[in-house]
Each structure stands twice: as C-alpha cells, then as structure tokens.
Write an enzyme that holds these catalytic residues in place. Sequence first.
Site, PDB file in Angstrom:
ATOM      1  N   TYR A   2       2.956  48.923  -9.061  1.00 29.63           N
ATOM      2  CA  TYR A   2       1.990  47.552  -9.545  1.00 29.63           C
ATOM      3  C   TYR A   2       1.895  46.689  -8.979  1.00 29.63           C
ATOM      4  O   TYR A   2       0.333  47.545  -9.138  1.00 29.63           O
ATOM      5  CB  TYR A   2       3.714  46.727  -9.810  1.00 29.63           C
ATOM      6  CG  TYR A   2       3.045  45.923 -10.293  1.00 29.63           C
ATOM      7  CD1 TYR A   2       3.446  45.801 -11.770  1.00 29.63           C
ATOM      8  CD2 TYR A   2       2.579  44.314 -10.220  1.00 29.63           C
ATOM      9  CE1 TYR A   2       2.698  44.660 -12.361  1.00 29.63           C
ATOM     10  CE2 TYR A   2       1.833  43.560 -10.637  1.00 29.63           C
ATOM     11  CZ  TYR A   2       2.463  43.574 -12.214  1.00 29.63           C
ATOM     12  OH  TYR A   2       1.848  42.685 -12.791  1.00 29.63           O
ATOM     13  N   THR A  16      11.076  40.945 -20.903  1.00 33.50           N
ATOM     14  CA  THR A  16       9.612  40.650 -21.722  1.00 33.50           C
ATOM     15  C   THR A  16       8.659  42.061 -22.144  1.00 33.50           C
ATOM     16  O   THR A  16       9.608  43.390 -21.510  1.00 33.50           O
ATOM     17  CB  THR A  16       8.631  39.778 -21.201  1.00 33.50           C
ATOM     18  OG1 THR A  16       7.810  40.518 -20.508  1.00 33.50           O
ATOM     19  CG2 THR A  16       8.245  38.374 -20.215  1.00 33.50           C
TER      20      THR A  16
HETATM   21  N1  LIG Z   1       7.599  39.468 -17.399  1.00 37.35           N
HETATM   22  C1  LIG Z   1       7.441  39.858 -16.084  1.00 37.35           C
HETATM   23  O1  LIG Z   1       7.731  39.818 -15.207  1.00 37.35           O
HETATM   24  C2  LIG Z   1       5.620  39.068 -15.897  1.00 37.35           C
HETATM   25  C3  LIG Z   1       6.072  38.360 -13.607  1.00 37.35           C
HETATM   26  C4  LIG Z   1       4.915  38.118 -13.787  1.00 37.35           C
HETATM   27  C5  LIG Z   1       3.647  37.664 -14.295  1.00 37.35           C
HETATM   28  N2  LIG Z   1       3.455  38.317 -15.368  1.00 37.35           N
HETATM   29  C6  LIG Z   1       2.323  37.996 -16.100  1.00 37.35           C
HETATM   30  O2  LIG Z   1       2.506  37.168 -17.314  1.00 37.35           O
HETATM   31  C7  LIG Z   1       1.664  36.971 -18.424  1.00 37.35           C
HETATM   32  C8  LIG Z   1       2.546  37.638 -20.363  1.00 37.35           C
HETATM   33  O3  LIG Z   1       3.390  38.219 -19.997  1.00 37.35           O
HETATM   34  P1  LIG Z   1       4.841  38.594 -20.559  1.00 37.35           P
HETATM   35  O4  LIG Z   1       5.239  39.417 -19.729  1.00 37.35           O
HETATM   36  O5  LIG Z   1       5.323  37.284 -20.575  1.00 37.35           O
HETATM   37  O6  LIG Z   1       4.072  39.168 -22.063  1.00 37.35           O
HETATM   38  P2  LIG Z   1       4.491  39.076 -23.344  1.00 37.35           P
HETATM   39  O7  LIG Z   1       4.958  40.505 -23.829  1.00 37.35           O
HETATM   40  O8  LIG Z   1       6.036  38.980 -23.481  1.00 37.35           O
HETATM   41  O9  LIG Z   1       3.624  38.014 -23.885  1.00 37.35           O
HETATM   42  C9  LIG Z   1       2.217  38.881 -24.601  1.00 37.35           C
HETATM   43  C10 LIG Z   1       1.193  38.033 -25.405  1.00 37.35           C
HETATM   44  O10 LIG Z   1       0.436  38.386 -25.781  1.00 37.35           O
HETATM   45  C11 LIG Z   1       0.058  38.097 -26.809  1.00 37.35           C
HETATM   46  N3  LIG Z   1      -1.218  39.769 -26.813  1.00 37.35           N
HETATM   47  C12 LIG Z   1      -1.300  40.528 -26.595  1.00 37.35           C
HETATM   48  N4  LIG Z   1      -2.266  41.024 -26.905  1.00 37.35           N
HETATM   49  C13 LIG Z   1      -2.864  40.173 -27.873  1.00 37.35           C
HETATM   50  C14 LIG Z   1      -4.687  39.776 -28.362  1.00 37.35           C
HETATM   51  N5  LIG Z   1      -5.306  41.401 -28.309  1.00 37.35           N
HETATM   52  N6  LIG Z   1      -4.558  39.285 -28.644  1.00 37.35           N
HETATM   53  C15 LIG Z   1      -4.334  37.344 -28.575  1.00 37.35           C
HETATM   54  N7  LIG Z   1      -2.700  37.576 -27.791  1.00 37.35           N
HETATM   55  C16 LIG Z   1      -2.480  38.938 -27.822  1.00 37.35           C
HETATM   56  C17 LIG Z   1       1.106  38.685 -27.494  1.00 37.35           C
HETATM   57  O11 LIG Z   1       1.147  37.939 -28.588  1.00 37.35           O
HETATM   58  C18 LIG Z   1       2.040  37.830 -26.649  1.00 37.35           C
HETATM   59  O12 LIG Z   1       1.710  36.736 -26.951  1.00 37.35           O
HETATM   60  C19 LIG Z   1       0.986  38.869 -18.339  1.00 37.35           C
HETATM   61  O13 LIG Z   1      -0.126  38.201 -17.594  1.00 37.35           O
HETATM   62  C20 LIG Z   1       1.481  39.560 -17.060  1.00 37.35           C
HETATM   63  O14 LIG Z   1       1.263  40.392 -16.208  1.00 37.35           O
HETATM   64  C21 LIG Z   1       4.566  38.794 -16.409  1.00 37.35           C
END
Ligand SMILES: NC(=O)c1ccc[n+]([C@@H]2O[C@H](COP(=O)([O-])OP(=O)(O)OC[C@H]3O[C@@H](n4cnc5c(N)ncnc54)[C@H](O)[C@@H]3O)[C@@H](O)[C@H]2O)c1
Length: 400
Positions: free
Chosen positions: A235, A275
């Site tokens: 990562y 997620t």
């Molecule tokens: N899941 C984890 O463990 C974690 C930890 C820390 C940070 N994050 C960060 O949080 C953020 C969100 O990730 P998540 O895990 O909640 O993801 P997720 O897959 O649950 O959600 C992603 C969202 O992005 C939207 N999306 C994707 N492509 C799109 C596009 N082209 N146009 C419009 N909308 C679009 C989807 O519809 C959804 O609403 C990311 O930056 C991720 O790196 C995640």
Amino acid sequence: MIIKPKIRGFICTTTHPTGCEKNVLDQIAKTKANGEIKNGPKKVLVIGSSSGYGLSSRIAAAFGSGAATIGVFFEKPATEKKPGTAGWYNAAAFDKAAHEAGLYAKSINGDAFSNEARDKVIELIKEDLGEIDLVVYSLASPVRKMPESGEVIRSVLKPIGEPYRSTAIDTNRDVIIDAEIEPATQEEVDQTVTVMGGQDWELWMSALSEAGVLAEGARTVAYSYIGSDITWPIYWHGALGKAKEDLDRASQAINSELAKQGGGANVAVLKSVVTQASSAIPVMPLYLSMVFKVMREKGLHEGCMDQIYRMFAERLYNDNNPAELVDDSNRLRLDDWELREDVQQACRDLWPQITDANLFAETDYQLYKDEFLKLFGFGVDGVDYEAEVDPQVEFDVITL
Ligand SMILES: NC(=O)c1ccc[n+]([C@@H]2O[C@H](COP(=O)([O-])OP(=O)(O)OC[C@H]3O[C@@H](n4cnc5c(N)ncnc54)[C@H](O)[C@@H]3O)[C@@H](O)[C@H]2O)c1
C-alpha cells in the site's frame, strides 16, 4: 424476486435492496444516537457518496449536522435481468430518509472525473443552495477517463521495486495461500497517481472556486490510508501509496487557496474497513481479519460510520485545539487507534501463525466475510431474505 448472494472473486454480483436500505437506516440511527455535531457543516457536496466512507460522510453531514447535501456517484439501477448496484440502493435509501426528515438532498449519477459532472454540480448549487461550505472527496475507482482527451487510464494495486510475497486469504476457498505480486512499472505507478492522486480533487476545487460557489471559510477533505510496516509493501510504499502522497501534495495546494478565505483543506487518514474498494487490495482481507479481532478485543473496533462521525465531531469541526488535531503534514488522523503499537504488534505476532486450520478461530475472518456480504445488502439483521423483493427502486436522481 428472491435474491441470494452470488460471489465472484472479490465482488458479489447480486445485491439486496432491502438489506442495503437497512444498512443506511442503521447508519442514520447510529448518527442520531451520537448526537448533534456542534458547529458542523450546513451545505455539503460529497463526491463518491453512495458507499463506504463517502456514504457515511453524507449521513454524518445530513443527520449529524442537519446539512443540505448533494451527492455524486457512479452506480447502476436494476435491469430486467440483474439487481442494481449496492450504491444505487444505498443512494436511494439515503434520498428517501433525507426527504422524510425534511432535508435537502439531490444526487447526480455519472462520472465524477468528467467536466460535465462538475458543471452539473455547479449549476445545482447555484440554483438551490447558492454556495457550499464543505466538499468531501471520497472517490475510489480503478479507472479515470481523462476529462479533456477522453483517454482511459487504469490504476494498479502493486508494490514498487520488487515483488511482494506474503501469505494471504483466498477468499473464494477460505484458505491461506502464498501470494506474490509483481512490482508496478513506472508507467503503471504514474497512471495510478493519475487515477487516485490529487489532480481530480484540485480540478473540482478550482472549478467550484471559479464558479463562486464556495462559502467563506469553506473546507474540503479527501480520504487516505497509510497503515503500518505490515501493509506498506503493497500500500503506502506501493503504487497506491504514491497516489496518496499526491493527495497530500494537492491538499497543501488547495489549502493555501482556501486559507485566504478562512477555510482549509485536509487529507483525513482513515482506518482500514471492509468496502468494495478495500476488498480488492491483495492481502487486505487477512490483515483486516486480524486487526478487527485485535481491535475488538481492546474495545477499539470502528466501522465507516464511527470513523466519519469521529472525524466530523472531534477533528474537522472541533475548534478547541486545532493545532493538535493534525499531524505534521496537516492530515487529520483517524487511524490513531489502528496504528497503536500494541495493536500493530499483536497483528505482527499473529500473522505467521495463521493456517487454514486456525483462520476462523484466531482471526475475525468470519466477521470480515459477514461485513463483505453486508456491503451488498446480505446478512443484515432484521431483513427477511426469503421474502419477495422488487429490484426496481427508483428515486429522483440526475443521470448524466
Ligand atoms: N476502505 C478502506 O479501508 C479505506 C481506508 C482509508 C481510506 N480509504 C479511502 O476512502 C476513499 C473512499 O473509499 P471507499 O473504501 O469508501 O470506497 P467505496 O468503493 O465504498 O466507494 C467509492 C465511491 O466512489 C464512487 N465512484 C467510483 N468511481 C466513480 C466515478 N468515476 N464517478 C463518480 N463516482 C465514482 C462510487 O460510486 C462510490 O460512491 C478512497 O479514497 C479510499 O482510498 C478507504
């Protein structure tokens, strides 16, 4: 139709509308139980608002702070043959609950990387809200169509420099395997930065600023993950980590602009949760299964909603001690509990001991699997999965 889960690799190809709605209602109930976020945001744009951390952000803003929200996401409604995506049902459930509560909520379904999405959002803000005071950037996507050239760029989940070898879980067979992932090429690293780095966030913020729709003191936050030495090879030190470093760069650039109007930009470093985005990252299912068990035993376990509520209430909108609320790169740290040395050491100790025979007993792999299915609306308490359900769920959404 009676809908059952069908898992293929790291996605579930079916979804359950009632289960997704219940997930959203549960998060809303949790937010209300936590109480009002003092001095919270009032007019909020969430980019990536239909699942994971973005959905929780929209819920925290609306139900913790009474905010009007505009959500942007990329989801599919049901067809004749297939239920819609989980994010579609989540967004529909949010829309219904927000309107029932008398809150303004409008949603745009389309590609957030496009200029068209930015134009539409600006038009909507001008028509309905005048200006916004918080922008949450929570996109997780494996591809980005470049707004000017139309070129499609793909991100990778790979280490940099040398292959990454580790034990991992084969989640289709529930067994421990030796995983080996070849390193990314420089081109792949660059492309990952283009997709998941900070450029698109900057484009959003400059478009909103140029259109004059950012309130004085407006804030923005984008989400990141850092982790520890356990996951660094895949990562933070891998291709995705380079993209997240670029998010830090963008945060500083945006912050210096917003600070002129008394606002600011931060990256918020969040804990690892299940997620759709995280379950696609190699080795994450094993790490999550271990860290969940360790954190649960120490009373530190949090899901998306817990993290985001804590971010709003204790970091972003906590005026008591602003300087102490960020790290030396101006990041809000919500990964503080996950990165506690006792938590990480317990994971380091556990990792080499895990075998097929003790996977379920020594880790929270069952909880991981349950959480994974819940993402798609399955295994949710209080939902009758033997009952007929209509997959066609409509709501008032602007489709690009
Ligand atoms: N899941 C984890 O463990 C974690 C930890 C820390 C940070 N994050 C960060 O949080 C953020 C969100 O990730 P998540 O895990 O909640 O993801 P997720 O897959 O649950 O959600 C992603 C969202 O992005 C939207 N999306 C994707 N492509 C799109 C596009 N082209 N146009 C419009 N909308 C679009 C989807 O519809 C959804 O609403 C990311 O930056 C991720 O790196 C995640």
